[in-house]
Write a protein that holds these residues in place. Structure first.
Motif, PDB file in Angstrom:
ATOM      1  N   TYR A  77     -23.597   4.886  28.141  1.00 34.25           N
ATOM      2  CA  TYR A  77     -23.465   5.340  26.760  1.00 34.25           C
ATOM      3  C   TYR A  77     -21.992   5.607  26.452  1.00 34.25           C
ATOM      4  O   TYR A  77     -21.233   6.065  27.310  1.00 34.25           O
ATOM      5  CB  TYR A  77     -24.262   6.624  26.525  1.00 34.25           C
ATOM      6  CG  TYR A  77     -25.724   6.533  26.894  1.00 34.25           C
ATOM      7  CD1 TYR A  77     -26.647   5.940  26.042  1.00 34.25           C
ATOM      8  CD2 TYR A  77     -26.187   7.052  28.102  1.00 34.25           C
ATOM      9  CE1 TYR A  77     -27.983   5.862  26.384  1.00 34.25           C
ATOM     10  CE2 TYR A  77     -27.523   6.978  28.441  1.00 34.25           C
ATOM     11  CZ  TYR A  77     -28.422   6.386  27.578  1.00 34.25           C
ATOM     12  OH  TYR A  77     -29.741   6.306  27.918  1.00 34.25           O
ATOM     13  N   ASN A  78     -21.635   5.356  25.207  1.00 35.12           N
ATOM     14  CA  ASN A  78     -20.277   5.652  24.774  1.00 35.12           C
ATOM     15  C   ASN A  78     -20.306   5.987  23.272  1.00 35.12           C
ATOM     16  O   ASN A  78     -20.743   5.180  22.455  1.00 35.12           O
ATOM     17  CB  ASN A  78     -19.351   4.462  25.013  1.00 35.12           C
ATOM     18  CG  ASN A  78     -17.911   4.763  24.647  1.00 35.12           C
ATOM     19  OD1 ASN A  78     -17.195   5.436  25.397  1.00 35.12           O
ATOM     20  ND2 ASN A  78     -17.471   4.299  23.490  1.00 35.12           N
ATOM     21  N   PHE A  79     -19.860   7.199  22.951  1.00 35.88           N
ATOM     22  CA  PHE A  79     -19.749   7.639  21.567  1.00 35.88           C
ATOM     23  C   PHE A  79     -18.349   7.345  21.048  1.00 35.88           C
ATOM     24  O   PHE A  79     -17.354   7.453  21.787  1.00 35.88           O
ATOM     25  CB  PHE A  79     -20.022   9.143  21.447  1.00 35.88           C
ATOM     26  CG  PHE A  79     -21.476   9.482  21.276  1.00 35.88           C
ATOM     27  CD1 PHE A  79     -22.136   9.216  20.085  1.00 35.88           C
ATOM     28  CD2 PHE A  79     -22.190  10.065  22.310  1.00 35.88           C
ATOM     29  CE1 PHE A  79     -23.474   9.527  19.929  1.00 35.88           C
ATOM     30  CE2 PHE A  79     -23.519  10.380  22.166  1.00 35.88           C
ATOM     31  CZ  PHE A  79     -24.164  10.110  20.976  1.00 35.88           C
ATOM     32  N   ASP A  80     -18.277   6.995  19.781  1.00 35.12           N
ATOM     33  CA  ASP A  80     -16.982   6.750  19.160  1.00 35.12           C
ATOM     34  C   ASP A  80     -17.094   7.035  17.663  1.00 35.12           C
ATOM     35  O   ASP A  80     -18.090   6.662  17.030  1.00 35.12           O
ATOM     36  CB  ASP A  80     -16.514   5.307  19.378  1.00 35.12           C
ATOM     37  CG  ASP A  80     -15.082   5.092  18.948  1.00 35.12           C
ATOM     38  OD1 ASP A  80     -14.179   5.550  19.667  1.00 35.12           O
ATOM     39  OD2 ASP A  80     -14.860   4.485  17.883  1.00 35.12           O
ATOM     40  N   LEU A  88     -15.225   4.711   8.351  1.00 37.30           N
ATOM     41  CA  LEU A  88     -16.439   5.163   7.681  1.00 37.30           C
ATOM     42  C   LEU A  88     -16.894   6.494   8.274  1.00 37.30           C
ATOM     43  O   LEU A  88     -16.679   6.763   9.464  1.00 37.30           O
ATOM     44  CB  LEU A  88     -17.556   4.120   7.828  1.00 37.30           C
ATOM     45  CG  LEU A  88     -17.260   2.734   7.246  1.00 37.30           C
ATOM     46  CD1 LEU A  88     -18.400   1.780   7.553  1.00 37.30           C
ATOM     47  CD2 LEU A  88     -17.008   2.795   5.751  1.00 37.30           C
ATOM     48  N   PRO A  89     -17.557   7.336   7.470  1.00 41.63           N
ATOM     49  CA  PRO A  89     -18.026   8.641   7.968  1.00 41.63           C
ATOM     50  C   PRO A  89     -19.324   8.527   8.766  1.00 41.63           C
ATOM     51  O   PRO A  89     -20.403   8.928   8.308  1.00 41.63           O
ATOM     52  CB  PRO A  89     -18.223   9.448   6.683  1.00 41.63           C
ATOM     53  CG  PRO A  89     -18.553   8.431   5.642  1.00 41.63           C
ATOM     54  CD  PRO A  89     -17.778   7.196   6.008  1.00 41.63           C
ATOM     55  N   LEU A  90     -19.237   7.988   9.947  1.00 41.91           N
ATOM     56  CA  LEU A  90     -20.404   7.879  10.811  1.00 41.91           C
ATOM     57  C   LEU A  90     -19.966   7.884  12.269  1.00 41.91           C
ATOM     58  O   LEU A  90     -18.809   7.619  12.602  1.00 41.91           O
ATOM     59  CB  LEU A  90     -21.240   6.633  10.487  1.00 41.91           C
ATOM     60  CG  LEU A  90     -20.563   5.264  10.403  1.00 41.91           C
ATOM     61  CD1 LEU A  90     -20.410   4.611  11.758  1.00 41.91           C
ATOM     62  CD2 LEU A  90     -21.360   4.351   9.488  1.00 41.91           C
ATOM     63  N   LEU A  91     -20.928   8.159  13.144  1.00 38.22           N
ATOM     64  CA  LEU A  91     -20.711   8.213  14.584  1.00 38.22           C
ATOM     65  C   LEU A  91     -21.449   7.048  15.224  1.00 38.22           C
ATOM     66  O   LEU A  91     -22.638   6.836  14.966  1.00 38.22           O
ATOM     67  CB  LEU A  91     -21.222   9.544  15.148  1.00 38.22           C
ATOM     68  CG  LEU A  91     -20.900   9.852  16.610  1.00 38.22           C
ATOM     69  CD1 LEU A  91     -19.405  10.041  16.798  1.00 38.22           C
ATOM     70  CD2 LEU A  91     -21.654  11.105  17.060  1.00 38.22           C
ATOM     71  N   LEU A  92     -20.735   6.295  16.064  1.00 42.72           N
ATOM     72  CA  LEU A  92     -21.298   5.116  16.706  1.00 42.72           C
ATOM     73  C   LEU A  92     -21.654   5.424  18.153  1.00 42.72           C
ATOM     74  O   LEU A  92     -20.869   6.046  18.885  1.00 42.72           O
ATOM     75  CB  LEU A  92     -20.300   3.951  16.671  1.00 42.72           C
ATOM     76  CG  LEU A  92     -20.032   3.308  15.317  1.00 42.72           C
ATOM     77  CD1 LEU A  92     -18.919   2.284  15.424  1.00 42.72           C
ATOM     78  CD2 LEU A  92     -21.285   2.645  14.766  1.00 42.72           C
ATOM     79  N   LEU A  93     -22.826   5.002  18.561  1.00 41.83           N
ATOM     80  CA  LEU A  93     -23.271   5.110  19.942  1.00 41.83           C
ATOM     81  C   LEU A  93     -23.507   3.705  20.476  1.00 41.83           C
ATOM     82  O   LEU A  93     -24.357   2.967  19.964  1.00 41.83           O
ATOM     83  CB  LEU A  93     -24.555   5.933  20.048  1.00 41.83           C
ATOM     84  CG  LEU A  93     -25.207   5.990  21.429  1.00 41.83           C
ATOM     85  CD1 LEU A  93     -24.267   6.586  22.466  1.00 41.83           C
ATOM     86  CD2 LEU A  93     -26.518   6.758  21.381  1.00 41.83           C
ATOM     87  N   ARG A  94     -22.749   3.332  21.499  1.00 43.56           N
ATOM     88  CA  ARG A  94     -22.910   2.023  22.148  1.00 43.56           C
ATOM     89  C   ARG A  94     -23.749   2.197  23.399  1.00 43.56           C
ATOM     90  O   ARG A  94     -23.448   3.017  24.263  1.00 43.56           O
ATOM     91  CB  ARG A  94     -21.543   1.435  22.502  1.00 43.56           C
ATOM     92  CG  ARG A  94     -21.603   0.105  23.245  1.00 43.56           C
ATOM     93  CD  ARG A  94     -20.205  -0.370  23.590  1.00 43.56           C
ATOM     94  NE  ARG A  94     -20.215  -1.622  24.330  1.00 43.56           N
ATOM     95  CZ  ARG A  94     -20.218  -1.706  25.665  1.00 43.56           C
ATOM     96  NH1 ARG A  94     -20.233  -0.584  26.395  1.00 43.56           N
ATOM     97  NH2 ARG A  94     -20.204  -2.882  26.269  1.00 43.56           N
ATOM     98  N   ILE A  95     -24.809   1.408  23.496  1.00 43.41           N
ATOM     99  CA  ILE A  95     -25.727   1.459  24.637  1.00 43.41           C
ATOM    100  C   ILE A  95     -25.607   0.137  25.383  1.00 43.41           C
ATOM    101  O   ILE A  95     -25.905  -0.929  24.838  1.00 43.41           O
ATOM    102  CB  ILE A  95     -27.179   1.707  24.183  1.00 43.41           C
ATOM    103  CG1 ILE A  95     -27.275   3.007  23.381  1.00 43.41           C
ATOM    104  CG2 ILE A  95     -28.114   1.750  25.367  1.00 43.41           C
ATOM    105  CD1 ILE A  95     -28.668   3.286  22.865  1.00 43.41           C
ATOM    106  N   PHE A  96     -25.151   0.220  26.625  1.00 41.77           N
ATOM    107  CA  PHE A  96     -24.942  -0.945  27.488  1.00 41.77           C
ATOM    108  C   PHE A  96     -25.981  -0.886  28.598  1.00 41.77           C
ATOM    109  O   PHE A  96     -26.008   0.066  29.381  1.00 41.77           O
ATOM    110  CB  PHE A  96     -23.517  -0.927  28.050  1.00 41.77           C
ATOM    111  CG  PHE A  96     -23.186  -2.077  28.949  1.00 41.77           C
ATOM    112  CD1 PHE A  96     -22.910  -3.326  28.427  1.00 41.77           C
ATOM    113  CD2 PHE A  96     -23.140  -1.907  30.321  1.00 41.77           C
ATOM    114  CE1 PHE A  96     -22.599  -4.388  29.260  1.00 41.77           C
ATOM    115  CE2 PHE A  96     -22.825  -2.956  31.158  1.00 41.77           C
ATOM    116  CZ  PHE A  96     -22.552  -4.204  30.627  1.00 41.77           C
TER     117      PHE A  96
END
Length: 585
Positions: free
Chosen positions: A193-196, A201-209
């Motif tokens: 997991y990696n949050f960025d 834009l006003p949002l939080l991205l979560l990348r799931i590998f």
């Protein structure tokens, strides 16, 4: 003795490195431009990231003169020297290949960590905002109806239904969400997991590998050992095709959490190697694997957000696009969620004086009143407002069409607004009008009576279409959305009949069915007409067609202006039906 790796339920660590000669690493870095590669290298060399992105530096007395001369990219003595070098490369011209070779064969020859790969993937998303297709889901609270039991002794079993009156919004904390999400992941796969925070834009991205491996060590990225118990066909395929490492079979999916909004955006499952399953000779097809991964994440998100006595579910909103800005506009924290098209003037905060909800007079009206009350000025002659003789009829019609387009679309659907939707799917569920329907005005009171007739007439057509799709071919977005809507509608109708059915209601249903049979329900012809609009900005194109006179803006239905805020829907009785209703939340 070599250490023993035991399968664990934990997630992949960010420090886990992947070999630089891996095809995955090369493919991810090759998608970036030279400027992005240099910017990433400087970020990796930042002091705050050294625990996860440290470069390969020269150890004192490690290199002699002969070894340094034979190394094409000799290691630097310090991190500051590398920073100066990459800063100098930014001011000079060169090829992207030189920068890529120096990163893989020189400064990070010992491999790139999973955290670095996440930064590479996110940089590609920032450089190419339309590279992912996003689907908006609404987070809805649930409530329990019925008695706790198994339905015996006349008690209704407890079921969880959507609570439409509740105003509870789930509390989101990244660490708690990841801990709960990890508990829903299958034990035979490993996830990183990696949050960025999004840059614009006003949002939080979560990348799931996701890797198909039970280990969270270097064994997860190693090629699988050859199996001894395989059939002849699999053995021939494995000998004729190379066996890929688990990292080559990995998949990535993004989850976007907008600020102060009960929505989440989910991207499609992305495979770095489209032919990974085919080359490996193992596992299901790429499409089925991506669908199963996406369904797994959709089921895990509401469970990770739920708490004791606070349960939530994800509800599709029939809005899918590659434009994140459009998703934030339609399914965000702003005022434009249910004010699209010509209704956008009510939600536009920039228009202060010209808004219908404003208590101030518009500037044009105020200036006209001032000029009327001012006695020192001469009254405005009515001849000045007349059409000049040089104005042709074509110019008047063009001006009229632009006024109609401005009234129907408002401040939306402009090519330069940055809120473009690239695909719009519509299916028409209205029956073909006969002579009686053409000569007779529609009666709105008969809409409820003919609803069952239309459903009975459309059932054979939908069944035939389902059989055709089952034989092969790609399933469209509109078919998937309608199948989901029909299944959920049937479940809700069955639940309501179990709770509120009575003898009088049954008699009324039989009477309505008999009346429908007398009206000739079987003679209704309902062709299945599906419309698909393609383009960089679908509704801006429709607006241009209205201004050009190709589409009649006065008779055009409202769903063609984008005011419903959906990209997939069904039209019945002239109104669009998105997810269980008119398409609006």
């Amino acid at each position: 003795m070599a250490p023993i790796s035991v399968p664990l339920a934990s997630r992949l660590p960010s420090l886990l490195r992947i070999a630089p000669n891996s095809a995955l690493v090369t493919r991810l870095l090759s998608r970036l431009s030279r400027a992005s590669l240099l910017s990433l290298a400087l970020d990796w060399l930042d002091e705050s990231n050294q625990s996860l992105t440290a470069p390969y530096l020269r150890v004192p007395d490690e290199y002699d003169d002969d070894g340094q001369a034979s190394d094409f990219y000799p290691p630097a003595r310090s991190r500051e020297a590398l920073q100066e070098h990459y800063t100098e490369l930014q001011s000079r011209k060169g090829s992207k290949r030189d920068v890529l070779d120096r990163i893989l064969e020189g400064d990070w020859r010992h491999g790139l960590s999973l955290y670095q790969l996440a930064m590479v993937d996110l940089q590609h998303l920032y450089d190419h905002p339309a590279s992912q297709r996003w689907t908006a889901f609404q987070i809805v609270p649930l409530k329990v109806e019925g008695d706790i039991g198994n339905g015996e002794d006349g008690m209704t079993p407890a079921t969880a239904v959507v609570d439409k009156t509740s105003l509870i919004v789930p509390r989101f904390h990244p660490s708690s969400f990841l801990r709960n999400l990890q508990a829903q992941i299958l034990p035979d796969i490993k996830v990183h997991y990696n949050f960025d925070r999004h840059k614009h834009l006003p949002l939080l991205l979560l990348r799931i590998f996701i890797l198909d491996s039970p280990y969270n060590t270097s064994l997860a990225t190693a090629p699988p050992p050859p199996s001894t118990k395989v059939d002849r066909r699999t053995a021939e395929k494995m000998t004729s095709t190379p066996r890929l490492a688990n990292v080559e079979l990995s998949r990535t999916i993004y989850i976007a959490f907008p600020d102060a909004s009960p929505f989440v955006y989910l991207s499609s499952a992305q495979s770095y190697s489209p032919d990974a399953e085919h080359l490996s000779g193992l596992g299901p097809s790429s499409a089925s694997s991506a669908a199963s991964l996406r369904s797994l994440v959709v089921e895990a998100i509401p469970k990770a957000l739920s708490q004791a006595h606070e349960r939530f579910a994800l509800k599709p909103t029939s809005l899918a696009t590659r434009n994140l800005a459009e998703l934030l506009r339609r399914r965000g924290a702003g005022r434009t969620n249910t004010a699209g098209g010509g209704w956008s003037i009510y939600a536009d905060e920039k228009v202060i004086g010209d808004s219908p909800l404003s208590t101030l007079l518009p500037a044009s009206v105020a200036s006209r009143l001032i000029s009327t009350n001012d006695t020192s000025r001469e009254p405005v002659s009515s001849s000045k407002r007349a059409v000049s003789p040089g104005t042709t009829r074509a110019q008047q019609q063009s001006k009229r069409r632009k006024q109609v387009a401005a009234a129907r679309f408002g401040q939306t659907a402009r090519l330069d607004d940055g809120y473009g939707v690239e695909r719009f799917d519509i299916v028409m569920l209205d029956p073909y009008p006969d002579e009686r329907q053409i000569n007779t005005a529609p009666n709105l009171e008969d809409a409820a009576v003919t609803e069952e007739i239309l459903e009975a007439a459309s059932a054979p057509a939908l069944a035939r279409a389902a059989r055709r799709r089952s034989k092969g071919g790609r399933r469209s977005h509109i078919d998937a959305a309608l199948a989901y809507d029909e299944a959920e509608a049937e479940e809700e109708e069955a639940r309501e009949r179990n709770v509120t059915r009575s003898t009088a209601g049954d008699d009324q249903d039989e009477e309505n069915e008999g009346e429908a049979d007398r009206n000739g329900a079987g003679s209704i012809w309902q062709p299945r007409v599906a419309l698909t609009f393609h383009g960089p900005h679908v509704f801006a194109g429709i607006r241009q067609l209205v201004e050009a006179g190709v589409i009649d803006g006065e008779k055009m239905p409202g769903w063609m202006t984008g005011e419903e805020g959906v990209t997939v829907g069904a039209v019945r009785h002239g109104r669009i039906r998105g997810h269980k209703g008119s398409g609006m939340l």
